[in-house]
Write an enzyme that holds these catalytic residues in place. Sequence first.
Site, PDB file in Angstrom:
ATOM      1  N   HIS A 190     -20.998 -41.576 -13.133  1.00  0.00           N
ATOM      2  CA  HIS A 190     -19.483 -41.715 -12.635  1.00  0.00           C
ATOM      3  C   HIS A 190     -19.585 -42.348 -11.521  1.00  0.00           C
ATOM      4  O   HIS A 190     -20.558 -42.307 -10.425  1.00  0.00           O
ATOM      5  CB  HIS A 190     -19.033 -40.397 -12.591  1.00  0.00           C
ATOM      6  CG  HIS A 190     -17.479 -40.269 -12.431  1.00  0.00           C
ATOM      7  ND1 HIS A 190     -16.669 -40.614 -11.443  1.00  0.00           N
ATOM      8  CD2 HIS A 190     -16.644 -40.242 -13.447  1.00  0.00           C
ATOM      9  CE1 HIS A 190     -15.519 -40.489 -11.723  1.00  0.00           C
ATOM     10  NE2 HIS A 190     -15.247 -40.375 -12.991  1.00  0.00           N
TER      11      HIS A 190
ATOM     12  N   ASP B  81     -16.548 -37.336 -20.546  1.00  0.00           N
ATOM     13  CA  ASP B  81     -16.595 -37.713 -21.896  1.00  0.00           C
ATOM     14  C   ASP B  81     -17.766 -37.076 -22.481  1.00  0.00           C
ATOM     15  O   ASP B  81     -17.958 -37.478 -23.743  1.00  0.00           O
ATOM     16  CB  ASP B  81     -17.038 -39.298 -22.074  1.00  0.00           C
ATOM     17  CG  ASP B  81     -15.590 -39.922 -21.516  1.00  0.00           C
ATOM     18  OD1 ASP B  81     -15.613 -40.581 -20.525  1.00  0.00           O
ATOM     19  OD2 ASP B  81     -14.519 -39.630 -21.913  1.00  0.00           O
TER      20      ASP B  81
END
Length: 392
Positions: free
Chosen positions: A271, A328
């Site tokens: 991320h 996700d």
Amino acid sequence: ATGMVTIDPGYKNTGSCESAITFLDGEKGILRYRGYSIEELAEKADFLEVAYLLIFGELPNKAQLEKFYDDITEESQVDEEMKKILDGFPKSAHPMGVLSSLTSALVAFNPSTVDVSSDEAMYNSIVRILGKFPVLVAWTMRKKMGLPLDYGDDNLGYVENIHKMMFKKPTKDYVKNPIVIDALDKLLILHADHEQNCSTSTVRITGSSHAGLFVSLAAGVSALWGPLHGGANQAVLEMLEAIKEDGGDTKKYMAKAKDKNDPFRLMGFGHRVYKNFDPRAKIIKKAADQVLGDLGVEDPILDIAKGLEKEALEDQYFVERKLYPNVDFYSGIIYRAMGIPVDMFTVMFALGRLPGWIAQWREMRLRKEPIGRPRQIYIGENHRPFVPLDKR
Ligand code: SDX
């Protein structure tokens, strides 16, 4: 000479605006919407309440929430002519492409939504898209499955009605079967906003030219489609399926992910901001166990996901790059257990992110932010004279 310009690829160290909507701390894995922690909101609020909070800044009282949903329901019909546009797509079209096109096409049937110079006009364009976007989401799914389109049932709640438009379950089922709706509500809340991510920045910069809300959202849907962003939830399931086909050989995929010459990345990992566990991934992982348990679904993919996560969290390459599961990584496992097709996963992300995109666009317009127009450092040819065709 580059003067004052400094280049910051991907804007990793550039702030684009001041915002009062979402706070996240990447080191501590903190995420808050308007000051409320995501853990509390996911547990105690419902999606429409969180949408109101993100857009208008406060949790609604009962009267405000009821009026909000009534106003949204008033605007939840989509012009029948839009079906001609939907018919123009092949069944094989990716739902994200269909959704982005339909969202853009909506303006043709709602021209008043471009001018948001008054509070009422802005409020009206917001309730219109909150009413119509879920219909477009359901239509994209029904189209690809070759199933009849439906306008749902206004007597149901916001998320129940979305589920009904997608799956056309008998209305009585929704009283008996809260598990799926509760899980869907929680997932949508967890996706609702995430400060200046790629798709939100796209919505802001598109809207900064005073293009209308709907086309700014269509641009956000397009940006979200990319496998490095929202498209990752579909890519995670495809990766886990490939690992399963490969006999569960997670080591091979870990090696691919670390191989500099191999463009493959471990989807659902890493991320830009979270250099610790993504707090949403933590909640979704727990929810995945719960939903699959409640639904009595045994999915080997979940075990592969957990095995992969364990390996990655102990792997030097991932540890030193602070790569953790992100939002996700587990979400697709729940969507799959709900019977949502894998190429609809990113559409579900867009549905969840809708209130955040709206809130960020509204804040940008209310603060009268200037049109987005970054500079560059020119590295092309110096001045040179034209060469006629017969001399080239
Ligand atoms: C979302 O921004 C947001 O908030 C997004 C989002 C939201 O709510 O809006 O949180 C939603 O998009 C989540 C991310 C979903 N994407 C994926 O899961 C795709 C896989 N992840 C990566 O592509 C990557 O981690 C990004 C795109 C998420 C972040 O990329 P960055 O911040 O630009 O980091 P980078 O590409 O510079 O990587 C840093 C290093 C590199 O290695 P080195 O060059 O330093 O040796 O880490 C490596 C990368 O190769 N790396 C990975 C990796 N992610 C980063 N290596 C293997 N697998 C990965 N997943």
